[in-house]
Design a protein around this motif. Structure first.
Motif, PDB file in Angstrom:
ATOM      1  N   SER A   1     -20.598  -3.858-113.330  1.00 62.96           N
ATOM      2  CA  SER A   1     -21.028  -3.293-114.619  1.00 62.96           C
ATOM      3  C   SER A   1     -19.988  -2.353-115.201  1.00 62.96           C
TER       4      SER A   1
ATOM      5  N   ASP B   1     -22.563  -6.645-120.559  1.00 64.43           N
ATOM      6  CA  ASP B   1     -23.572  -6.479-119.525  1.00 64.43           C
ATOM      7  C   ASP B   1     -22.931  -6.868-118.189  1.00 64.43           C
TER       8      ASP B   1
ATOM      9  N   SER C   1     -24.650  -7.334-125.631  1.00 64.47           N
ATOM     10  CA  SER C   1     -23.428  -6.560-125.445  1.00 64.47           C
ATOM     11  C   SER C   1     -22.470  -6.809-126.605  1.00 64.47           C
TER      12      SER C   1
ATOM     13  N   GLU D   1     -23.214 -13.205-118.376  1.00 63.04           N
ATOM     14  CA  GLU D   1     -24.013 -11.991-118.204  1.00 63.04           C
ATOM     15  C   GLU D   1     -25.394 -12.365-117.644  1.00 63.04           C
TER      16      GLU D   1
END
Length: 908
Positions: free
Chosen positions: A396, A402, A348, A367
């Protein structure tokens, strides 16, 4: 280079042991060098480049696994190779690194009055998203000891900047009012003049462009004036062409052909390095004005045009029955092949940015998967964060992450921060989402330090937040209630920063929070104290914290500035070329990306090539491999608009268009019903219901050809425009010419243009045979296959698509500013000699009668006519025309359709 008398001076080089080594003598003539680049006939994506050649391996030089090979351990999988031909003239090559040509300060360069500076160059990009928003061209300018005189630069928007100082310290900046007209990797000359006293109590700067230093110079935009007479400081700085050592802006790959500094506007040159007159390998010389020049950094004088940079992906040993003919049919590929092999999705944006930009001493992204019981740390030496009551992967909704955990009623977390060198300041940061303000005090985060405030806590309250610090004995060191915290603290994703900064005997304890949308608040409390170091995270949240989402908790050994910014929302709204440039920089991939401002959606977790492809797809540009280095090149959609012709081929001249030239009139690219969906957002549809390629049943149309694209876009306002543009591309009514074959052995005059031609350039074929529609045939190069043999064969097969759709409306342009009629036809028939037409408007407004709008071209039954006058205030109107502009002349019946020959299309 001339054919057939002179052999092709192909240079093949391989990086053996890290050194570029000439291997040309080992190339087998029986297997010509073949280079495939770009994409075939209107394919959706560019394929990795393919380079094939054969090497003489009788001495085992190209057997990387054979210990007796002289190159054992020096070559292997993905060894770089490059192939080049002589350029038409020499140039100074500057890679995207610190490099320049420099001459020391002398009296002749100490211009304090009017000045005229010029440069002839070919940068990788004229306009792009570059570091600091500028790249340097030339300057006599040193920031050290305030020795600034003047500088010529180019902005990331493509405008020219001229800056100067009258005292060596304070700088005046001026910029051209419009951008340069050049596309990426197009040679162009730029010029700026400064009139220090314009006679009206001020100064004037004027900018110019030309094709080369030879001119002719055309003024770029409006002149720029300022109040007050000025002068240029007489500095001791050297004159540098290329990167200016004291400025340190972006490093952009460039070729310089010449530069000039003139004392006075149009005055005598006091410095004029002409790089085209130098021999390759030159490192020091004197110009005709008497200046002594030396190259610095990686600058080099070259006279090579690189046709391919690739990596050898296979070394298959081969031999004949006798064992005397030992060879390697080598295969090399562009960098896209390696980047696409087994690539895992990138993390991410927050997970990638925080360790890179902030250098945290501890970091827990959180995450984790749904079954996790602790939070891993990617920072070496940091133990996992121990958690209780964390519902992992439950939220989310943060675009830059993430999925993150939500807290339950019994949530707590604890983690140890490794010992680090004290700096007198620290920052603890995270992102969080608190759905509603708690009914009573509830802890959001608590941690411990070695400073005066051994325990620091942030508490959410029904009417705000409470920021507190406690001593080792439990006494309150500071307490700040912030009642302004409301909708900007609750019910939105925030990035939170708690920091301490030492100032003398005091410490500023601060808490700030910013919504991912940008708004926020904060408060600072100053007390007599020591900051110490953060030692641990120790938080018991409380039952009322249930439903809070949290993540990306980090401890930094100092202040941070913008570490989370942009990454927290996945860089939502980032321009296409800015994303391509940033991603490649993060992954260590060289890239030259033309400026493309199409706003993108959030960056998701995907492979590098997939993420680059999403930016490419949204902008409708082309990402390809650089043939001048192991890297990538991005050509923006806007660079295709109204571009000049880079190569003109004359069908009537031998070799220009070798057989076969085979038009294809099919439905491969036909799409008359297009839907564009914004990924995670709204959609729009555009349908053609009226043209000959409309969704109507034949013969009125062709039936339905529909498709749908999901694109990464920054807002719901974008799909409608993109769908309309895609519909325009998909209903362009013209035959395709999938390939165009050029035989350079038969047409050596085309070599300079072919050497400069690249993916995305426009070509034209003039004087087509009579059995084809009248020319010119206007095409875009999508890719090509180049075959270079020995000693004198050189073929190029261009993969092409129609260029017509990329001609777009331009305000006040003599050709591309006229909107087409929505319906017009001849009111009566005409013969082949008539120069007056009666034209009836069947739909929409009548045609203009303004003389200022004349002349323009119309098309009637395939014949193009030039309209020189129109009379009549109502339909039908009388057109005065010149016939047979395109070589076609014939009679036309009443009701024949009348349209603009070159209608203006509004671009996306």
């Amino acid at each position: 280079m001339a054919f057939p008398q002179t052999p092709i001076e192909l240079l093949a080089e391989m990086q053996i042991g890290g050194v570029w080594t000439d291997i040309t003598a080992d190339l087998y003539a029986r297997a010509p060098l073949t280079i495939e680049r770009g994409r075939p006939d209107e394919a959706a994506r560019v394929d990795p480049a393919r380079v094939s050649f054969q090497l003489n391996n009788r001495g085992n030089a190209y057997s990387p696994r054979t210990p007796s090979s002289p190159n054992y351990g020096l070559i292997g999988r993905n060894t770089p190779v490059r192939f080049s031909l002589p350029a038409t003239e020499a140039y100074m090559n500057l890679p995207a690194a610190a490099a320049a040509a420099s001459t020391p300060d002398v009296a002749a360069l100490d211009i304090t009055g009017d000045i005229d500076v010029r440069a002839d160059l070919r940068p990788d990009v004229w306009a792009s998203n570059v570091t600091n928003s500028y790249w340097e061209v030339m300057a006599k300018y040193a920031t050290a000891s305030n020795q600034r005189s003047w500088g010529l630069l180019v902005r990331d928007t493509g405008v020219i900047q001229f800056r100067w100082s009258a005292d060596g310290t304070n700088v005046l900046l001026t910029e051209s009012t419009v951008a340069v007209p050049f596309r990426g990797r197009q040679r162009g000359a730029i010029r700026a003049t400064l009139d220090v006293n314009n006679g009206s109590g001020g100064w004037t700067v004027t900018f110019y462009t030309a094709a080369t230093m030879a001119g002719t110079w055309t003024q770029l935009g409006a002149t720029v004036t300022g109040v007050g007479v000025t002068s240029i400081f007489n500095s001791t700085a050297p004159l540098q062409v290329g990167d200016i050592s004291s400025i340190g802006f972006a490093h952009v790959g460039r070729r310089f052909y010449a530069a000039e500094v003139r004392n006075g506007i149009g005055g005598s040159p006091v410095a004029n390095p002409t790089f085209t007159a130098l021999s390759p390998g030159t490192t020091a010389w004197s110009d005709s004005a008497g200046r002594s020049w030396t190259l610095t950094g990686q600058a080099a004088i070259s006279q090579r045009e690189y046709r391919a940079y690739a990596e050898v992906s296979a070394w298959p040993p081969r031999w004949d029955v006798s064992g005397r003919d030992v060879y390697v049919p080598a295969e090399a590929a562009g960098i896209m092949r390696r980047l696409g092999q087994g690539a895992k999705p990138l993390a991410s944006t927050l997970r990638r940015r925080i360790p890179r930009a902030g250098a945290p001493v501890a970091y827990w992204p959180m995450e984790e998967g749904r079954l996790a019981t602790q939070a891993y740390s990617p920072v070496t030496g940091v133990a996992p964060l121990t958690t209780v009551g964390f519902d992992y992967a439950a939220d989310s909704s943060l675009l830059g992450s993430d999925p993150l955990p939500r807290l339950t009623a019994v949530a707590s977390m604890s983690g140890v921060v490794p010992t680090y060198t004290s700096t007198g300041s620290w920052t603890v940061a995270c992102v969080f989402y608190w759905p509603t303000a708690p009914a009573s005090d509830t802890v959001l985060i608590e941690f411990r330090t070695t400073g005066s405030a051994t325990r620091i806590r942030l508490t959410g309250q029904s009417g705000g937040i409470l920021f507190e610090g406690f001593t080792a004995g439990g006494a309150t060191l500071f307490s700040a209630g912030i009642v302004t915290a409301g909708t900007d603290f609750y019910a939105t994703w925030n990035r939170l920063e708690i920091s301490a900064n030492t100032s003398g005997g005091n410490v500023d304890f601060s808490v700030t929070w910013d919504n991912v949308s940008g708004s926020g608040w904060g408060d600072t409390t100053t007390v007599a104290a020591t900051a110490g170091n953060v030692t641990s995270i120790s938080t018991v949240f409380g039952a009322l914290a249930e439903g809070v989402s949290i993540g990306h908790l980090a401890v930094f050994p100092g202040s941070i500035d913008g570490v989370y910014d942009g990454a927290d929302d996945g860089y939502l709204g980032e321009g296409a070329s800015a994303r391509i440039t940033r991603l490649c920089s993060e992954e260590g991939v060289s890239v030259a990306a033309e400026r493309a401002d199409t706003a993108l959606g959030p960056q998701t977790s995907d492979t590098l090539l997939a993420l680059l492809g999403k930016a490419e797809a949204a902008d409708l540009g082309v990402l390809s491999e650089d043939r001048e280095g192991l890297g990538l090149h991005y050509r923006a959609r806007t660079s295709y608009y109204n571009q000049p012709v880079a190569l003109t081929l004359d069908y009537a001249t031998a070799g220009h268009v070798a057989p076969p030239l085979e038009p294809v009139d099919d439905d491969q690219r036909l799409r008359n019903d297009r839907t564009v969906v914004r990924d995670g957002g709204s959609s729009a549809r555009a349908v053609d219901t009226t043209s000959p390629l409309s969704t109507q049943a034949p013969p009125a149309g062709v039936g339905v050809y529909d498709d749908s694209r999901t694109l990464s876009l920054g807002s719901d306002s974008q799909p409608a425009d993109i769908a309309g543009w895609l519909l325009h591309l998909g209903t362009w009514d013209e035959a395709r010419y999938p390939t165009v074959h050029v035989d350079l052995a038969a047409a050596p005059s085309l070599i300079p243009a072919i050497l400069a031609l690249d993916i995305g350039d426009r070509i034209q074929i003039i004087n087509p045979p009579a059995w084809l529609p009248p020319g010119p045939i206007d095409l875009i190069v999508e890719g090509y296959t180049e075959t270079i043999g020995h000693p004198n064969s050189w073929d190029v097969v261009l993969n092409c698509s129609p260029a017509g759709p990329w001609t777009v409306a331009v305000t006040d342009d003599s050709v591309n500013a006229h909107a087409d009629t929505t319906g017009s036809q001849l009111a009566s028939g005409v013969n082949t000699s008539a120069t007056s037409l009666s034209v009836a408007t069947t739909s929409g407004p009548i045609w203009t009668t303004a003389a200022s709008e004349m002349p323009f071209d119309i098309r009637v039954g395939g014949e193009v006519m030039t309209v020189t006058a129109i009379s009549g205030a109502s339909s039908p109107q009388t057109f005065t025309v010149t016939r047979s502009v395109n070589g076609i002349v014939k009679s036309h019946l009443s009701s024949a359709d009348v349209r603009l020959a070159h209608p203006a299309f509004v671009s996306y």
